[in-house]
Design an enzyme around this catalytic site. Sequence first.
Site, PDB file in Angstrom:
ATOM      1  CB  CYS A   2      31.240  45.581  35.931  1.00 60.46           C
ATOM      2  SG  CYS A   2      32.178  47.000  35.408  1.00 60.46           S
ATOM      3  NE  ARG A  27      31.626  40.605  39.565  1.00 57.23           N
ATOM      4  CZ  ARG A  27      31.651  39.596  38.707  1.00 57.23           C
ATOM      5  NH1 ARG A  27      31.377  38.383  39.115  1.00 57.23           N
ATOM      6  NH2 ARG A  27      31.953  39.792  37.444  1.00 57.23           N
ATOM      7  CD1 TRP A  75      36.934  48.097  40.052  1.00 53.17           C
ATOM      8  CD2 TRP A  75      37.641  47.971  37.934  1.00 53.17           C
ATOM      9  NE1 TRP A  75      38.307  48.095  40.062  1.00 53.17           N
ATOM     10  CE2 TRP A  75      38.782  48.024  38.781  1.00 53.17           C
ATOM     11  CE3 TRP A  75      37.847  47.889  36.559  1.00 53.17           C
ATOM     12  CZ2 TRP A  75      40.077  47.996  38.301  1.00 53.17           C
ATOM     13  CZ3 TRP A  75      39.153  47.863  36.073  1.00 53.17           C
ATOM     14  CH2 TRP A  75      40.251  47.911  36.946  1.00 53.17           C
ATOM     15  CG  ASN A 101      29.520  43.045  34.120  1.00 51.69           C
ATOM     16  OD1 ASN A 101      29.107  44.120  34.522  1.00 51.69           O
ATOM     17  ND2 ASN A 101      29.540  41.954  34.863  1.00 51.69           N
ATOM     18  N   GLY A 102      32.067  44.344  30.663  1.00 52.89           N
ATOM     19  CA  GLY A 102      32.900  44.117  29.486  1.00 52.89           C
ATOM     20  C   GLY A 102      33.298  45.445  28.866  1.00 52.89           C
ATOM     21  CD  GLU A 487      49.979  35.937  46.960  1.00 53.11           C
ATOM     22  OE1 GLU A 487      50.208  36.400  45.835  1.00 53.11           O
ATOM     23  OE2 GLU A 487      48.865  35.990  47.499  1.00 53.11           O
ATOM     24  CE  LYS A 491      47.194  38.826  48.723  1.00 52.55           C
ATOM     25  NZ  LYS A 491      47.108  37.917  47.679  1.00 52.55           N
ATOM     26  CD  GLU A 494      46.336  41.875  46.099  1.00 54.30           C
ATOM     27  OE1 GLU A 494      45.859  41.523  45.022  1.00 54.30           O
ATOM     28  OE2 GLU A 494      46.417  41.102  47.083  1.00 54.30           O
ATOM     29  CG  HIS A 510      72.743  41.639  40.983  1.00 54.24           C
ATOM     30  ND1 HIS A 510      74.057  41.763  40.608  1.00 54.24           N
ATOM     31  CD2 HIS A 510      72.585  40.357  41.411  1.00 54.24           C
ATOM     32  CE1 HIS A 510      74.666  40.595  40.758  1.00 54.24           C
ATOM     33  NE2 HIS A 510      73.794  39.731  41.258  1.00 54.24           N
ATOM     34  CE  LYS A 609      38.362  36.960  45.504  1.00 51.38           C
ATOM     35  NZ  LYS A 609      39.695  36.855  46.110  1.00 51.38           N
TER      36      LYS A 609
END
Length: 614
Positions: A2, A27, A75, A101-102, A487, A491, A494, A510, A609
């Site tokens: 948000c 964001r 968001w 926000n929050g 990573e 990527k 995402e 395994h 973000k």
Amino acid sequence: MCGITGYIGYREACPILTEGLRRLEYRGYDSAGIALIADNGGLNIYKEKGRVSDLENSMAGKDTSGHIGIAHTRWATHGEPSAVNAHPHVSSSGRFAIVHNGIIENYAVIRKNLEQKGYVFRSSTDTEVLVQLADYVASLQDSDTVTVLQKVLSEVVGAYAIALLDREHPDRLYAARKSSPLAVGIGDGEFFVASDISPIAGYTDKVVYLDDEEIAEMHCGDSLHVVNLANVECRHEIITVPENLGKAGKDGFDHFMLKEIFEQPSCLTDCMRGRVDVAGKTVTLSAVREHKDRLLAAERFIIVACGTSWHAGLIGKQMIESFCRIPAEVAYASEFRYSNPVVGSSDVVIAISQSGETADTLAAIELARSKGAFIYGICNAVGSSIPRATDTGSYIHVGPEIGVASTKAFTGQVTVLAMLALDIAKEKNTIDDRTYAEMIEELATIPEKMRVVLRTNDRIASLAKMFTYAKNFIYLGRGYSYPVALEGALKLKEISYIHAEGYPAAEMKHGPIALIDEEMPVVIIATHNALYEKILSNVQEIKARKGRVIAIVSEGDSTVSAIADTVIEIPETVECLDPLLVSVPLQLLAYHIAVCKGKDVDRPRNLAKSVTVE
Ligand code: G6P
């Protein structure tokens, strides 16, 4: 996640607010809205699911007049993404409008109480309780708006950054925060409010960051008035922020992500400027100089981070242990904060965060501090909450990262971790002179070697076309390359929404080896390093099961090239800096596969973000 922006002043508010929302788009969000007190005194609210451009289209031809307003990108946490759940929310009487926000953790109890008093809620959000409670408090006695806010915010449990309009005071804008950042921009006869600096950039360079449980009242012609919940006046230093902070363009690239991948050589040069001195053969971080005693006395380093920053932490752990010979652990901040960890005053906690706002990382810092640990921050966003919450730290100085998938921040974080490990190791005498000198020379060559790696872009773009069919990917690496495999897989997940798993290459047998068949692409990091021969066996194991191997190899490698389906060559460097080079082709591969699949690379679905809620 948000985003908040607000304005009061002599200009038309709507264009400033919509521009602010566009700057907050990076964001991640699913809906957006604006509230304006119009020139005729009316309160106009516009909200839309989708993009800021959808909101702008919906406002076309409507009354967007007014010199005061608040706006929000949402968001979803409580309630699906929809116009009804989008902010701003308005109280039943129509007096207050709020953006938030929050998360209000006790919203259900407050909502139930208010419903029993006859309040009708329109949305499924936690936020709406704030504005309805303000209505209720205001109805009980004739209080000024700040007093109403003090009462409301004293009742709520959780995190908030809010901006509020009160129709009875159309010449005043209100804002408050707790555990969620909020900045107030101070212009000449105007004020700006924003959840990060980006909506304010270019309008004013004078900023005040509110502290927890503070309420700001902004009235044109007056100076900023800040009080806390106990009504004690709070004085703040006005910070001057660099003029270009928070402004960014694509500079001719199709996406911010691609621009940021290509910026990495110059970003790392900026990151090392004034720190790595090749001629003098030294690495110096000012934070290490200033807090040498505390850092050298550390019996253990604990790295806390989330997402990509956590992957950087895994690399940092190996560097710290190998150069400084001090035990290092890496924890997900979200797990650490609830794990009753054994932490004490002999520990140094390193908090890594691109945004500097990640709620879990902030909470991990607070917990570690309460147990006496010394806190070192590694952040990108200057002036954000984490650098302000830590004892010391180092910025990575890679400039604003707008693409939601982190790229240049990751390589910046790894670079700072390398410098930190080297600086401490030198001070502790745990590194020999030859290795120290070699590391400095190698660090200095990384930007140029990265430029060489970036030349593989066209090849990777063609390669990507062959893999758009894939539903799964496996990424393998060992040692320093294992976090890079994680990573690389992150990527791809995402931005292309292809399921991808990163694994330590030897662990494959395994379990994940059961997944391998002729359909399964396996990205394997097989550069020249101490485990090269071992990785070679892992490549053989995959080929024996007909997996499609894409190998990242060192320049001139002929052994892996003879077995793998495709190889991407990169220049050689020392093992611990290999992640800086290897991560580039993996970023490009994820980027091009996502582009081929027609995905919104810079704004992937469901991601944010800046993750300001836990
Ligand atoms: C989000 C972002 C990731 C980032 C993570 C941690 O999930 O999408 O790119 O790695 O948060 O964020 P931080 O700002 O603390 O590095």
